[in-house]
Design a protein around this motif. Structure first.
Motif, mmCIF file in Angstrom:
data_model
loop_
_atom_site.group_PDB
_atom_site.id
_atom_site.type_symbol
_atom_site.label_atom_id
_atom_site.label_comp_id
_atom_site.label_asym_id
_atom_site.label_seq_id
_atom_site.Cartn_x
_atom_site.Cartn_y
_atom_site.Cartn_z
ATOM 1 N N UNK A 36 0.925 -1.190 0.434
ATOM 2 C CA UNK A 36 0.510 -0.011 0.457
ATOM 3 C C UNK A 36 0.830 1.141 0.321
ATOM 4 N N UNK A 37 0.810 2.448 -0.225
ATOM 5 C CA UNK A 37 0.432 4.029 -0.354
ATOM 6 C C UNK A 37 0.364 4.643 0.721
ATOM 7 N N UNK A 38 2.267 4.480 1.153
ATOM 8 C CA UNK A 38 1.250 5.350 2.326
ATOM 9 C C UNK A 38 1.616 7.214 2.350
ATOM 10 N N UNK A 39 2.405 7.570 1.128
ATOM 11 C CA UNK A 39 1.652 8.840 0.726
ATOM 12 C C UNK A 39 2.365 9.084 -0.455
ATOM 13 N N UNK A 40 1.537 9.970 -1.665
ATOM 14 C CA UNK A 40 2.133 9.798 -2.240
ATOM 15 C C UNK A 40 2.926 11.451 -2.620
ATOM 16 N N UNK A 41 3.739 11.689 -4.270
ATOM 17 C CA UNK A 41 4.105 12.724 -3.916
ATOM 18 C C UNK A 41 3.335 13.424 -4.251
ATOM 19 N N UNK B 23 9.095 -2.543 6.159
ATOM 20 C CA UNK B 23 10.577 -2.383 5.608
ATOM 21 C C UNK B 23 9.655 -1.253 4.413
ATOM 22 N N UNK B 24 10.390 0.528 4.194
ATOM 23 C CA UNK B 24 9.525 0.993 3.245
ATOM 24 C C UNK B 24 10.233 1.640 2.183
ATOM 25 N N UNK B 25 9.699 1.341 1.052
ATOM 26 C CA UNK B 25 10.326 2.076 -0.341
ATOM 27 C C UNK B 25 9.956 3.643 -0.359
ATOM 28 N N UNK C 286 8.966 4.730 -11.535
ATOM 29 C CA UNK C 286 9.551 5.330 -10.626
ATOM 30 C C UNK C 286 10.885 5.169 -10.413
ATOM 31 N N UNK C 287 11.418 6.179 -9.383
ATOM 32 C CA UNK C 287 12.818 5.509 -8.628
ATOM 33 C C UNK C 287 13.046 5.414 -7.607
ATOM 34 N N UNK C 288 13.721 3.853 -6.526
ATOM 35 C CA UNK C 288 13.706 3.367 -5.682
ATOM 36 C C UNK C 288 14.656 4.476 -5.041
ATOM 37 N N UNK C 289 14.501 5.300 -4.519
ATOM 38 C CA UNK C 289 15.311 6.055 -3.565
ATOM 39 C C UNK C 289 16.248 5.870 -2.583
ATOM 40 N N UNK C 290 16.000 4.752 -1.951
ATOM 41 C CA UNK C 290 16.605 4.134 -1.074
ATOM 42 C C UNK C 290 15.326 3.109 0.182
ATOM 43 N N UNK C 291 15.627 2.267 0.505
ATOM 44 C CA UNK C 291 14.873 1.008 1.766
ATOM 45 C C UNK C 291 14.997 1.373 2.953
ATOM 46 N N UNK C 292 13.547 1.218 3.646
ATOM 47 C CA UNK C 292 13.922 2.126 5.031
ATOM 48 C C UNK C 292 13.951 0.777 5.845
ATOM 49 N N UNK C 293 14.122 1.261 6.908
ATOM 50 C CA UNK C 293 14.209 -0.217 7.982
ATOM 51 C C UNK C 293 13.644 0.616 9.589
ATOM 52 N N UNK C 294 13.020 -0.180 10.686
ATOM 53 C CA UNK C 294 12.897 -0.046 12.047
ATOM 54 C C UNK C 294 13.881 1.060 12.382
ATOM 55 N N UNK C 295 13.430 2.023 13.109
ATOM 56 C CA UNK C 295 14.389 2.725 13.041
ATOM 57 C C UNK C 295 14.618 4.163 11.941
ATOM 58 N N UNK D 209 5.635 3.719 0.339
ATOM 59 C CA UNK D 209 5.573 2.846 -0.353
ATOM 60 C C UNK D 209 5.417 1.326 0.849
ATOM 61 N N UNK D 210 4.714 0.702 1.489
ATOM 62 C CA UNK D 210 4.791 -0.176 2.557
ATOM 63 C C UNK D 210 5.109 -1.698 1.413
#
Length: 277
Positions: free
Chosen positions: A86-91, A105-107, A117-126, A148-149
């Motif tokens: 699911x999308x967390x927020x859009x541009x 994990x969040x894209x 689209x280009x994935x700029x980073x992958x985020x994790x806990x913290x 995106x989740x």
């Protein structure tokens, strides 16, 4: 014969070697896409204390924020969950909320003019996100990227108003120190981005694998196992190439015994220590 990323329209691999193929310059044009509310979002349990919570507190205190201030910021949050995909927020969405990852994990994605689209980073806990903004066509602040989740995620939401109120009570010398810390972080990010843009696709993939191994890797006998389940399309988003190009690069790395694939996970092999230095 017209080709894309060294692959002909008939699927044949063309010279030169993929290690020397230079990426095309790809510009991400910020759209005016309005914010769309999420129907699948639901509130989570009130207590989000866990790995992400502790990592976030450690991150903020490492940059000089007093523990009392960190507790005041982090503990007063709104917990929320998003299902996988699911999308967390859009541009273009409002920027009145800052997010931090409690679990999952969040894209972070940058849309392109052509619809990709280009994935700029992958985020994790913290990790913290949602603070990078630009001005929309009306001059109002808006989200520069979209999120995106990748997996089911638990997030903590903090309003910018609350952050401003808490920081406004800090000593001026501490605020100057924090400004220096923020400037250093952005400087490092800018330097990394400039280097990344100058790399060919092979170098980009090695850089992405190195970063993933450092952040989401687990040591095992063969090397470093990457916890996220990533496909060729995911790596294509990360390095700004086509999927066939990624397939070709990964095949080369596996053949040279720098990378292995086990079930749903990639392993950066011990012989490829240069990737994760």
């Amino acid at each position: 014969m017209q080709n894309v990323d060294g692959i002909s329209k008939h699927g044949n691999i063309l010279a030169p070697s993929s290690a020397n193929v230079e990426p095309r310059v790809r510009r991400a044009i910020f759209s005016r896409q309005p914010y769309l509310p999420q129907n699948k979002v639901r509130s989570s349990e009130p207590n989000l204390a866990g790995q992400g919570y502790q990592k976030l507190k450690a991150l903020l205190t490492s940059h000089g924020l007093p523990e009392m201030v960190v507790n005041e910021l982090v503990e007063h949050h709104t917990p929320i969950t998003y299902p996988k995909g699911s999308m967390i927020f859009l541009q273009g969405a409002p920027t009145d909320i800052i997010y931090w990852v409690s679990s999952g994990l969040v894209d972070i994605l940058c849309p392109e003019r052509e619809g990709g689209q280009i994935q700029t980073t992958l985020l994790g806990p913290g990790d913290i996100f949602g603070f990078v903004e630009f001005s929309d066509f009306k001059g109002n602040p808006a989200q520069a990227f979209q999120s995106r989740a990748r997996t089911p995620v638990q997030l903590g939401l903090i309003t910018r108003d609350r952050v401003c109120k808490v920081l406004s009570r800090l000593d001026s010398l501490l605020l100057v120190h924090l400004l220096g810390e923020i400037t250093a972080v952005w400087g490092s990010f800018t330097h990394y981005s400039a280097q990344f843009l100058g790399m060919n696709y092979s170098e980009r993939l090695e850089t992405v694998l190195r970063d993933l191994a450092m952040k989401f890797g687990v040591k095992e006998t063969r090397g470093t196992l990457l916890i996220p389940e990533l496909g060729h399309a995911d790596f294509a988003e990360m390095i700004g190439s086509s999927r066939p190009m990624v397939s070709r690069l990964i095949a080369e790395m596996i053949a040279s015994k720098r990378l292995a694939y086990d079930g749903k996970h990639y392993i950066v092999l011990n012989d490829s220590a240069n990737l994760i230095r």
